[in-house]
Design an enzyme around this catalytic site. Structure first.
Site, short mmCIF file in Angstrom:
data_model
loop_
_atom_site.label_atom_id
_atom_site.label_comp_id
_atom_site.label_asym_id
_atom_site.label_seq_id
_atom_site.Cartn_x
_atom_site.Cartn_y
_atom_site.Cartn_z
N ALA A 139 18.69 -40.21 18.37
CA ALA A 139 19.55 -40.42 19.53
C ALA A 139 19.35 -41.80 20.16
O ALA A 139 19.75 -42.03 21.30
CB ALA A 139 19.30 -39.33 20.57
N GLN A 140 18.74 -42.73 19.43
CA GLN A 140 18.53 -44.09 19.93
C GLN A 140 19.76 -44.95 19.59
O GLN A 140 20.18 -44.99 18.42
CB GLN A 140 17.28 -44.71 19.30
CG GLN A 140 16.01 -43.89 19.46
CD GLN A 140 15.29 -44.14 20.76
OE1 GLN A 140 15.50 -45.15 21.43
NE2 GLN A 140 14.42 -43.22 21.15
N ASN A 215 10.56 -35.17 13.13
CA ASN A 215 11.86 -35.56 13.69
C ASN A 215 12.02 -37.07 13.67
O ASN A 215 11.13 -37.80 14.11
CB ASN A 215 12.01 -35.04 15.13
CG ASN A 215 11.95 -33.52 15.20
OD1 ASN A 215 11.06 -32.94 15.81
ND2 ASN A 215 12.90 -32.85 14.56
N ASP A 244 9.69 -26.43 20.72
CA ASP A 244 10.71 -25.68 21.46
C ASP A 244 11.44 -24.68 20.57
O ASP A 244 12.28 -23.92 21.05
CB ASP A 244 11.71 -26.63 22.12
CG ASP A 244 12.44 -27.54 21.13
OD1 ASP A 244 12.17 -27.45 19.92
OD2 ASP A 244 13.28 -28.35 21.59
N ASP A 270 9.22 -34.50 25.13
CA ASP A 270 10.33 -35.41 24.79
C ASP A 270 11.54 -35.05 25.64
O ASP A 270 12.69 -35.08 25.18
CB ASP A 270 10.66 -35.37 23.30
CG ASP A 270 11.56 -36.53 22.86
OD1 ASP A 270 11.71 -37.50 23.63
OD2 ASP A 270 12.12 -36.47 21.74
N GLY A 305 16.54 -35.54 22.55
CA GLY A 305 15.45 -35.13 23.41
C GLY A 305 15.49 -33.63 23.61
O GLY A 305 16.09 -32.88 22.82
#
Length: 378
Positions: A139-140, A215, A244, A270, A305
């Site tokens: 997601a960067q 990840n 999670d 995160d 995240g």
């Protein structure tokens, strides 16, 4: 007045006391078995029978929560957000930046430095990107990704008040030897993440930490074990895990635990700004994020995240792996304090800061004590 919690099940970080007491003010004065406890005139007692006491959690990778992102570059909001993390049991926090323009990263670093000057929870900064791999960007935002630049990092370290303690980078993307040497000389832990590095490339690097294991990295393959395999195989390399149930399957969490052991794992959240808020639309690095079913994703489906709380990571680790609570404590505080040389954190022993979490029998956070100051919940 000195406070004493009695009849509690205490996890010190290195061991446990099934029926113990802990005496504290701003720091821990004494801890031991109830059979050795003698009340002092100045003691203010509280009976914690049926409760657990553990060291305060340490989150070294989190972008925000409760409507705030560290990249907002607002010192007051960052500080307020950090205090809200006490509800999760977090007492030490590394605000984490992300891949953005130099201007935005620099504004964030200066704001975090200012927030840290008024908030004792902030113990360092984690710079995640922009020196990463475009192929494993997650997601960067790709437009800001570039190879490692030493002069830029030096400038950022100065702007941050010398608070950068952890940097995520992709060692395979360019010549990084001087960059790595600078980090080693300035107590900045090098973490391979958002990286396609091979095992051989990592062996030649100075990376001793892996950003969110499995990840955003070259994963395990029977002919090339990649970043994930390097983290699992190498002694002395710490791995972060987002436990999670979405970022890593329960089975893979268990495999990592069996392979790496509790001493080599650090739980992280995160988390992003939507943590603690209702599900719906949010934002990360200027990108639209949809939070649904406890998952934060970009419009293309990529995880962006998490909205994980630390206490849930703590409980999930025990549920997924069957690890002991003592091992979960190691992965939540002791290991982080040891790696980042947080000398007064991560243990409940005399002369350590009175940073601790009181949990009931269901592992619900009832109190989080920060420097001896008691915060009541539920």
């Amino acid at each position: 007045m000195t406070k004493v919690y009695t009849n509690a099940h205490i996890f010190t970080g290195e061991g446990e006391i099934e029926n113990g007491y802990i005496r504290f003010s701003d720091e821990i004065i004494g801890v031991g078995k109830m059979e050795h406890y003698t009340k002092q005139v100045e003691d203010e007692e509280a009976d914690l029978r049926g409760h657990f006491i553990v060291p305060g959690f340490i989150d070294v990778h989190s972008h925000g929560g409760y409507g705030v992102d560290n990249m907002d570059a607002d010192a007051g909001k960052i500080s307020d957000m950090t205090y809200k993390m006490l509800e999760e049991g977090i007492t030490s926090y590394f605000p984490t930046t992300m891949t953005q323009s130099d201007e935005n990263i620099e504004a964030a670093l200066k704001a975090i430095d200012k927030a840290a000057s008024m908030n004792p929870m902030i113990q360092g900064i984690h710079v995640e990107g922009p020196f990463i791999s475009k192929k494993f960007k997650g997601a960067q935002p790709e437009e800001y990704i570039r190879v490692a630049q030493l002069d830029t990092l030096k400038k950022w370290q100065e702007l941050s008040g010398e608070r950068i303690r952890l940097i995520t980078y992709a060692p395979e993307t360019g010549e990084v030897s001087e960059f790595e040497e600078y980090c080693q000389d300035n107590d900045i832990i090098l973490s391979a993440g958002h990286s396609g590095a091979t095992y051989k490339q990592l062996k030649e690097s100075k990376a001793t930490h892996i950003t969110h294991l499995f990840n955003g990295q070259l994963g395990l393959h029977h002919r090339e074990i990649g970043v994930s395999g390097y983290g699992l195989l190498e002694d002395g390399v710490s791995v972060e895990m987002i436990v999670d149930g979405f970022h890593i399957s329960e089975e893979m969490v268990k495999l990592a635990y069996k392979t790496k052991g509790a001493d080599g794992i650090q739980l992280i959240t995160d988390a992003m700004r939507a943590k603690g808020y209702p599900e719906g639309e949010s934002e990360l690095g200027g990108q639209k994020v949809i939070v649904k079913d406890k998952q934060a994703r970009l419009s293309n489906g990529s995880l962006a995240g998490s909205v994980l709380t630390f206490i849930d990571a703590f409980k999930n680790m025990m549920t997924f792996t069957g690890c002991s609570m003592l091992e979960a404590v190691k992965m939540s505080s002791f290991n982080q304090a040891k790696e980042f040389n947080l000398a007064s954190k991560g243990q409940l022993n005399p002369s350590f800061d009175a940073d601790m979490v009181v949990l009931d029998e269901d592992l619900t956070v009832k109190q989080t004590i920060l420097g001896g100051n008691i915060n009541e919940f539920n």
